[in-house]
Design an enzyme around this catalytic site. Structure first.
Site, mmCIF file in Angstrom:
data_model
loop_
_atom_site.group_PDB
_atom_site.id
_atom_site.type_symbol
_atom_site.label_atom_id
_atom_site.label_comp_id
_atom_site.label_asym_id
_atom_site.label_seq_id
_atom_site.Cartn_x
_atom_site.Cartn_y
_atom_site.Cartn_z
ATOM 1 N N GLY A 1 95.619 52.561 55.712
ATOM 2 C CA GLY A 1 96.341 52.360 54.457
ATOM 3 C C GLY A 1 95.603 52.880 53.229
ATOM 4 N N GLU B 1 94.043 44.032 60.751
ATOM 5 C CA GLU B 1 94.540 43.067 59.750
ATOM 6 C C GLU B 1 94.602 41.663 60.345
ATOM 7 O OE1 GLU B 1 98.008 45.351 58.745
ATOM 8 O OE2 GLU B 1 96.727 46.851 57.806
ATOM 9 N N LYS C 1 104.413 46.689 60.205
ATOM 10 C CA LYS C 1 103.708 45.593 59.504
ATOM 11 C C LYS C 1 104.722 44.633 58.889
ATOM 12 C CE LYS C 1 99.787 48.606 58.965
ATOM 13 N NZ LYS C 1 98.563 48.919 58.270
ATOM 14 N N GLU D 1 91.213 52.505 65.469
ATOM 15 C CA GLU D 1 91.611 52.546 64.061
ATOM 16 C C GLU D 1 90.426 52.163 63.178
ATOM 17 O OE1 GLU D 1 96.101 51.952 63.581
ATOM 18 O OE2 GLU D 1 95.261 49.963 63.812
ATOM 19 N N ASN E 1 103.955 51.049 63.496
ATOM 20 C CA ASN E 1 103.678 49.645 63.174
ATOM 21 C C ASN E 1 104.239 49.380 61.778
ATOM 22 O OD1 ASN E 1 102.561 47.172 62.547
ATOM 23 N ND2 ASN E 1 100.433 47.923 62.482
ATOM 24 N N SER F 1 95.999 56.142 58.387
ATOM 25 C CA SER F 1 96.531 57.184 57.510
ATOM 26 C C SER F 1 97.010 58.426 58.258
ATOM 27 C CB SER F 1 95.502 57.554 56.433
ATOM 28 O OG SER F 1 95.213 56.420 55.638
ATOM 29 N N HIS G 1 95.049 43.909 65.948
ATOM 30 C CA HIS G 1 95.048 44.837 64.817
ATOM 31 C C HIS G 1 93.985 44.378 63.814
ATOM 32 C CE1 HIS G 1 96.284 46.921 61.197
ATOM 33 N NE2 HIS G 1 96.888 47.778 61.992
HETATM 34 P P1 PGA Z 1 98.278 53.310 58.184
HETATM 35 O O1 PGA Z 1 98.128 52.058 59.172
HETATM 36 O O2 PGA Z 1 98.917 54.408 58.980
HETATM 37 O O3 PGA Z 1 99.153 52.822 57.062
HETATM 38 O O4 PGA Z 1 96.916 53.680 57.732
HETATM 39 C C1 PGA Z 1 97.777 52.222 60.492
HETATM 40 C C2 PGA Z 1 97.740 50.878 61.165
HETATM 41 O O5 PGA Z 1 97.374 49.898 60.512
HETATM 42 O O6 PGA Z 1 98.083 50.749 62.365
#
Ligand code: PGA
Length: 251
Positions: A175, A99, A11, A169, A9, A215, A97
């Site tokens: 992140g 976010e 983003k 997640e 992803n 992460s 997601h």
């Molecule tokens: P990250 O994000 O690997 O940067 O923690 C995962 C995600 O948001 O799908």
């Protein structure tokens, strides 16, 4: 047997020019040694360019989008529809997601509409669920995540569920560099699978792929992938670092 599935992803990162360069470099570096299904999810504006490179360089990866509206077209300024994604040869779409849920107020009801619409347009959803730190600390993580699964899948038929990927997640791990322990992540993925078995049946639950996200990096992917109910990963930050992402794919 569920085929392992790792999706990147990206983003809101990379211009379409950077995306072109990254995909070309990726095609050069990537050897699918693990027989894993791999998907790149660039921003909307780069989907077309990335697709062209995947096709012309015959890279063994799928194309995914990061979001979509549930309607086919209409007065929804700034939105992108499932019809538009299918026409571009997109196969997967990330839906709900954390976010999107946090910054764009997507509720389980909205996620449900989008998942239904994705199936209607032959797109395979990667449906995200996960709890916040406050919920985890209150001891209600499982109850919360299973409620998300239940509400987001309301009214979805069994034949569609077999094509669904669920990404677990935990919000506090995204992140942040903090990863759930592989045991905790697997426990939640097992609970999600039991929930699917209860709503549908055990055979269907056995076919649904459940990814862990939060992460994921070269140093923790092997352990995560060794867990019984974790079938892959949704990778954010590490998916736009070529060396890290190819290392993850060779877990
Ligand atoms: P990250 O994000 O690997 O940067 O923690 C995962 C995600 O948001 O799908």
């Amino acid at each position: 047997m569920r085929k392992p599935f790792i999706a990147g992803n990206w983003k809101m990162n990379m211009t379409h020019l950077e995306a072109i360069k990254f995909t070309q470099d990726f095609g050069y570096e990537f050897r699918n040694s693990k027989g894993c299904e791999v998907c790149l999810c660039p921003p909307f504006i780069a989907l077309r360019s990335v697709k062209n490179i995947i096709d012309s360089d015959r890279i063994e990866v799928k194309l995914g989008a990061q979001n979509m509206h549930w309607e086919e077209n209409g007065a929804y300024t700034g939105e992108v529809s499932p019809l538009m994604l299918s026409a571009l040869g997109v196969e997967y779409v990330i839906i709900g997601h954390s976010e999107r849920r946090e910054y764009f107020f997507e509720s389980n009801e909205v996620v449900n509409k989008k998942v239904k619409s994705a199936f209607k347009h032959n797109l395979k959803p990667i449906m995200c669920v996960g709890e916040s730190l406050a919920i985890r600390e209150s001891g209600r993580a499982e109850e919360f995540v299973l409620c998300q699964v239940d509400e987001c899948l309301s009214g979805i038929e069994k034949k569609d569920i077999e094509l669904l990927t669920i990404a677990y997640e935990p919000v506090w791990a995204i992140g942040t560099g903090k990863t759930a322990t592989s045991g905790d992540a697997n426990d939640m993925c097992s609970a999600i699978r039991r929930k699917i078995a209860k709503i549908y049946n055990p055979e269907t639950a056995d076919m649904v792929r459940i990814q862990y996200g939060g992460s994921v990096k070269p140093s923790n992917i092997s352990e995560l992938m060794s867990m019984s109910d974790i079938d892959g990963a949704l990778v954010g930050g590490a998916s736009i670092k070529l060396e890290d992402f190819t290392a993850i794919l060779n877990f």
